[in-house]
Design a protein around this motif. Structure first.
Motif, PDB file in Angstrom:
ATOM      1  N   PRO A 102       0.651  -1.187  -0.032  1.00 35.95           N
ATOM      2  CA  PRO A 102       0.015  -0.067  -0.110  1.00 35.95           C
ATOM      3  C   PRO A 102       0.739   1.338   0.140  1.00 35.95           C
ATOM      4  CG  PRO A 102      -0.613  -1.624   1.622  1.00 35.95           C
ATOM      5  CD  PRO A 102       0.647  -2.235   1.265  1.00 35.95           C
ATOM      6  N   ASP A 103       1.963   1.101   0.518  1.00 33.61           N
ATOM      7  CA  ASP A 103       2.914   2.359   0.643  1.00 33.61           C
ATOM      8  C   ASP A 103       3.502   2.519  -0.763  1.00 33.61           C
ATOM      9  OD1 ASP A 103       2.099   2.635   3.372  1.00 33.61           O
ATOM     10  OD2 ASP A 103       3.690   1.488   3.970  1.00 33.61           O
TER      11      ASP A 103
ATOM     12  N   LYS B 249       2.087   2.027  -3.392  1.00 31.15           N
ATOM     13  CA  LYS B 249       1.197   2.876  -4.132  1.00 31.15           C
ATOM     14  C   LYS B 249       0.992   4.227  -3.995  1.00 31.15           C
ATOM     15  CE  LYS B 249      -2.185  -1.043  -4.602  1.00 31.15           C
ATOM     16  NZ  LYS B 249      -3.016  -1.465  -3.883  1.00 31.15           N
ATOM     17  N   VAL B 250       1.492   4.755  -2.619  1.00 25.35           N
ATOM     18  CA  VAL B 250       1.514   5.996  -2.184  1.00 25.35           C
ATOM     19  C   VAL B 250       2.619   6.711  -2.850  1.00 25.35           C
ATOM     20  CG1 VAL B 250       2.003   7.664  -0.209  1.00 25.35           C
ATOM     21  CG2 VAL B 250       0.457   5.907  -0.134  1.00 25.35           C
TER      22      VAL B 250
ATOM     23  N   SER C  70      -4.609   2.143   9.573  1.00 24.65           N
ATOM     24  CA  SER C  70      -4.214   2.850   8.578  1.00 24.65           C
ATOM     25  C   SER C  70      -5.611   3.113   7.636  1.00 24.65           C
ATOM     26  CB  SER C  70      -3.050   2.497   7.828  1.00 24.65           C
ATOM     27  OG  SER C  70      -3.093   3.528   6.705  1.00 24.65           O
TER      28      SER C  70
ATOM     29  N   GLU D 246      -7.059   4.176   4.565  1.00 25.27           N
ATOM     30  CA  GLU D 246      -6.639   4.807   3.088  1.00 25.27           C
ATOM     31  C   GLU D 246      -7.112   6.199   2.936  1.00 25.27           C
ATOM     32  OE1 GLU D 246      -6.769   2.114  -0.273  1.00 25.27           O
ATOM     33  OE2 GLU D 246      -6.469   0.555   1.090  1.00 25.27           O
TER      34      GLU D 246
ATOM     35  N   SER E 219       1.699   5.598   7.236  1.00 24.18           N
ATOM     36  CA  SER E 219       2.128   4.607   6.179  1.00 24.18           C
ATOM     37  C   SER E 219       1.706   3.111   6.882  1.00 24.18           C
ATOM     38  CB  SER E 219       3.415   4.513   6.344  1.00 24.18           C
ATOM     39  OG  SER E 219       4.090   3.955   7.440  1.00 24.18           O
ATOM     40  N   LYS E 220       1.548   2.026   5.959  1.00 22.88           N
ATOM     41  CA  LYS E 220       1.033   0.880   6.416  1.00 22.88           C
ATOM     42  C   LYS E 220       2.136   0.401   7.572  1.00 22.88           C
ATOM     43  CE  LYS E 220      -1.963  -2.233   6.159  1.00 22.88           C
ATOM     44  NZ  LYS E 220      -3.217  -2.031   6.768  1.00 22.88           N
TER      45      LYS E 220
ATOM     46  N   SER F 267     -11.155   7.126   2.391  1.00 20.36           N
ATOM     47  CA  SER F 267     -11.637   5.914   2.790  1.00 20.36           C
ATOM     48  C   SER F 267     -12.757   6.331   4.055  1.00 20.36           C
ATOM     49  CB  SER F 267     -10.890   4.956   3.095  1.00 20.36           C
ATOM     50  OG  SER F 267     -10.056   5.048   4.319  1.00 20.36           O
TER      51      SER F 267
ATOM     52  N   PRO G  71      -3.073   8.214   2.935  1.00 19.20           N
ATOM     53  CA  PRO G  71      -3.355   7.198   3.967  1.00 19.20           C
ATOM     54  C   PRO G  71      -3.098   8.066   5.577  1.00 19.20           C
ATOM     55  CG  PRO G  71      -1.930   6.058   2.809  1.00 19.20           C
ATOM     56  CD  PRO G  71      -1.834   7.467   2.409  1.00 19.20           C
TER      57      PRO G  71
END
Ligand SMILES: [Ca+2]
Ligand SMILES: [Ca+2]
Ligand SMILES: [Ca+2]
Ligand SMILES: [Ca+2]
Length: 547
Positions: A288-289, A291-292, A510, A512, A475-476, A515, A472
Motif C-alpha cells: 500500500p505504501d 502505491k503512495v 491506517s 486509506e 504508512s502501512k 476512505s 493514508p
C-alpha cells in the motif's frame, strides 16, 4: 540606498550566510517561523531547525524537509532554505495562510554544516564527513593522508598516471575525460586514474584518510554500513544525527519526510519487492505504501522535470531509508537536479546570423560510452556555460618518479550542483511540489451520524470516521511502530449514561486516502454524548450528538 535583503544572491550560501538568511526569516516572520539550534557539530556549527506554521503547530499534520543530507550537495540546502523563504514571501496571500493553518513544516536546512564549508575553503573538494577526527583506514593514525593540491589551483580534481597496467583510456568522444577500458571489447587502458594527491604516509593507498569524519547520510540506523569509511563507530554516533532523530521522534504529527540527497524515489518511485517487504527485517516498502510512493512521484514529475534523473538506490545508514523503515513515515528524496542527457542537437545554435545562411550547427551524435563528465561538458557548452574543467597538466609526482603524471579533468561539485543562476527556478518547482504534497495530507472527519431509539432508554449511534485526504492516515508500516499514532476514536458519555455495546476507546488501522470506517454503539441514558476521532498526523474532530 542599501536595503537589507534586496541584494540578489549570486552564489551558494556558506554557513554564515545560511545562518543570516535563517535568522532573517525568524525575525521578519515571528508569527509563522521559529528558529532554533538543535545541536552543535564537532566543528562548532549550529544545526538549525525552522518550525513554520500558525497557531498550535504541533496539533497539525506536518512535513519535515531536510537539506544538506550530503555535504557536497549544496543545492539541497538551497532548496530547503529557499522553500522557507518563498513560503514566507507569499505569507500574506490567502493560499499560504490557509496552507499554514492546516500544515506545519519542519525545515532542517543543513545536516552537514562541517562538510559543506569545504566548498568555500581555500582548498575546494567534495567532502561529506563532519569535523569528527576519524581513522578511516584503521591504521592507528588520524587524518594522515588527505588530498594534495598538486597543481596548486585551489581545488582537487583528478590525476592520471600513464601505466602499462592502467585501466582507463581517454574518452574517444571527448579528450577532456577518461573512461574505463572495456577489456571484453578488446580495449586497452593507458592510465591509472585517481583523485589528486600523494600517498602521504606511504602505506600504498592514496588519500585514504583525510579531514572529514562521519557522513551524515551513512550514520543513520537503518541498514547501517558499519565499519565502512564515514559511517561512524556506531549508528547515530554524531551530534547532528542524534539531534535530528530526537527532534523528529517527538514530532508525532509528521506524516512525511522530504529530503534532498542523491537518493531518489521521487522522479522514479520504488517498485514493490515482495521478498524484501516480507523478510524478517522489512527492507522493502509495503505494497500500500508503494502505491503512495507512485502517486506522489507522479505529482512530483508534474512539478519538477526530473523524469530522466539517475535512479540511485539507498546504500544504508541513509535518511531516506530511516524515514520509512525506522520512523515509519512516508519518506521521499530527490537530488533536485541532474545534468540533463545531452544527445544529438539538431536545433540551430543561438547567435547564428541567419542572413548569412551559414549553418554552423554541429550535429553531435549521442555518446557511445556512458561518461558523466563528457555529458556534462557537452551540456555546459550547449548552455553557454564555460565548463568547469581544469586543463590536464604534467606534474612531478613523488610516488611516480620519472613517470608521466598529469592533473586535471572535471572540477568538483558540478555534477550534482547546477550553476547558481538555475537555482531560483529549481527552488520554485520544489516549493510547488511541497505545497502540492501538503494538499494531499490525511485529514480525519466524522460524518453520517445517525441516532435511533430502540427502546428501554437505549439509543443506537452510527457514525463514519473518514479520511478526507488523498494520503493514508499513516504508512502501512507505521502500524507496527510506537512512534506512529493510530486514529483514536473515543465516545465520551456522562455519568447517567452507559455504553452497552461498542467500545469507549478504539484505535483504527491506517485509513486509506478517501476512505471511510463505519462504527456503531449502543448507549443507555438520555442527554448528549461527545464523539472524538483523531491522530497527530490527521488532525482531530469532535462532535456532540444528542440522543
Ligand atoms: Ca588512518
Ligand atoms: Ca588541484
Ligand atoms: Ca593510512
Ligand atoms: Ca596513504
Amino acid at each position: 540606498m542599501f536595503v537589507a535583503g534586496t541584494i540578489a544572491q549570486t552564489e551558494y550560501s556558506n554557513y554564515n550566510q545560511q545562518t543570516a538568511r535563517l535568522d532573517a526569516l525568524g525575525k521578519n516572520y515571528p508569527q509563522s517561523v521559529k528558529l532554533k539550534s538543535i545541536t552543535k557539530t564537532t566543528g562548532g556549527k549550529d544545526i538549525w531547525m525552522l518550525t513554520i506554521g500558525s497557531g498550535n503547530t504541533a496539533m497539525k499534520p506536518g512535513i519535515a524537509v531536510v537539506g544538506g543530507v550530503e555535504g557536497n550537495h549544496l543545492l539541497g540546502t538551497e532548496l530547503a532554505i529557499g522553500f522557507a523563504e518563498k513560503l514566507m514571501q507569499g505569507s500574506a496571500t490567502d493560499s499560504i495562510k490557509n496552507l499554514l493553518d492546516r500544515t506545519t513544516f519542519y525545515v532542517f536546512p543543513n545536516m552537514s554544516s562541517d562538510a559543506m564549508e569545504q566548498y568555500f575553503a581555500a582548498l575546494k573538494y567534495e567532502r561529506q564527513g563532519n569535523a569528527n577526527q576519524t581513522d578511516d583506514d584503521r591504521d592507528g593514525k588520524v587524518n594522515e593522508d588527505g588530498y594534495d593540491d598538486l597543481d596548486r589551483n585551489g581545488k582537487i580534481t583528478l590525476m592520471r598516471i600513464e601505466s602499462p597496467v592502467g585501466d582507463y583510456r581517454i574518452n574517444p568522444e571527448d579528450n577532456r575525460s577518461l573512461v574505463k577500458a572495456d577489456m571484453a571489447k578488446g580495449e586497452k587502458g593507458k592510465y591509472l586514474l585517481m583523485a589528486e594527491g600523494i600517498d602521504n604516509d606511504k602505506d600504498g593507498h592514496f588519500n585514504e584518510d583525510g579531514e572529514g569524519g562521519v557522513w551524515f547520510n551513512k550514520n543513520l540506523s537503518f541498514n547501517h554500513p558499519s565499519f565502512t569509511r564515514g559511517s561512524g563507530e556506531f549508528p547515530v554516533s554524531e551530534n547532528e544525527t542524534r539531534a535530528l532523530l530526537d527532534n523528529l521522534f517527538q514530532l508525532f504529527n509528521v506524516y512525511a519526510v522530504v529530503s534532498f540527497s542523491t537518493n531518489n524515489n521521487l522522479s522514479t518511485p520504488f517498485i514493490f519487492n515482495s521478498a524484501n517487504a516480507t523478510s524478517r527485517i522489512v527492507s522493502g516498502w509495503l505494497e500500500p505504501d508503494i502505491k503512495v510512493n507512485s502517486m506522489v512521484s507522479d505529482m512530483y514529475n508534474k512539478s519538477a522535470n526530473m523524469k530522466e534523473a539517475p535512479k540511485v538506490s539507498p546504500a544504508g545508514g541513509d535518511l531516506l531509508s530511516w524515514g520509512y523503515f525506522h520512523y515509519g513515515r512516508f519518506s521521499f528524496s530527490t537530488p533536485g537536479w541532474f545534468v540533463p542527457k545531452a544527445v544529438a542537437d539538431t536545433s540551430r545554435k543561438a547567435g547564428v546570423d541567419s542572413t548569412k545562411k551559414i549553418d554552423t550547427v554541429k550535429k553531435e551524435k549521442p555518446f557511445v560510452v556512458e561518461d558523466a563528465a563528457a555529458n556534462y561538458f557537452r551540456w555546459a557548452g550547449r548552455q553557454g556555460i564555460s565548463p568547469a574543467f581544469t586543463e590536464w597538466k604534467k606534474i612531478e609526482h613523488p610516488d611516480f618518479p620519472g613517470q608521466n603524471v598529469e592533473v586535471g579533468g572535471i572540477d568538483p561539485f558540478v555534477l550534482i550542483n547546477p550553476p547558481f543562476k538555475m537555482v531560483a527556478e529549481i527552488t520554485a518547482k520544489h516549493t510547488a511540489f511541497l505545497i502540492n504534497l501538503a494538499a494531499l495530507q490525511p485529514e480525519v472527519d466524522i460524518v453520517n451520524i445517525k441516532t435511533e431509539k430502540i427502546g428501554g432508554g437505549i439509543s443506537r449511534i452510527t457514525a463514519s470516521v473518514i479520511n478526507k485526504g488523498a494520503l493514508p492516515s499513516h504508512s502501512k508500516l507505521g502500524e507496527r511502530t510506537y512512534w506512529v499514532k493510530r486514529i483514536n476514536v473515543k465516545l465520551n458519555v456522562s455519568n447517567n449514561q452507559s455504553i452497552i455495546s461498542g467500545k469507549k476507546i478504539q484505535l483504527l488501522n491506517s485509513l486509506e486516502g478517501y476512505s471511510t470506517k463505519e462504527l456503531s454503539w449502543l448507549v443507555k441514558g438520555p442527554g448528549t454524548v461527545v464523539l472524538e476521532a483523531g491522530s497527530p498526523t490527521t488532525g482531530s474532530r469532535k462532535v456532540e450528538i444528542s440522543l
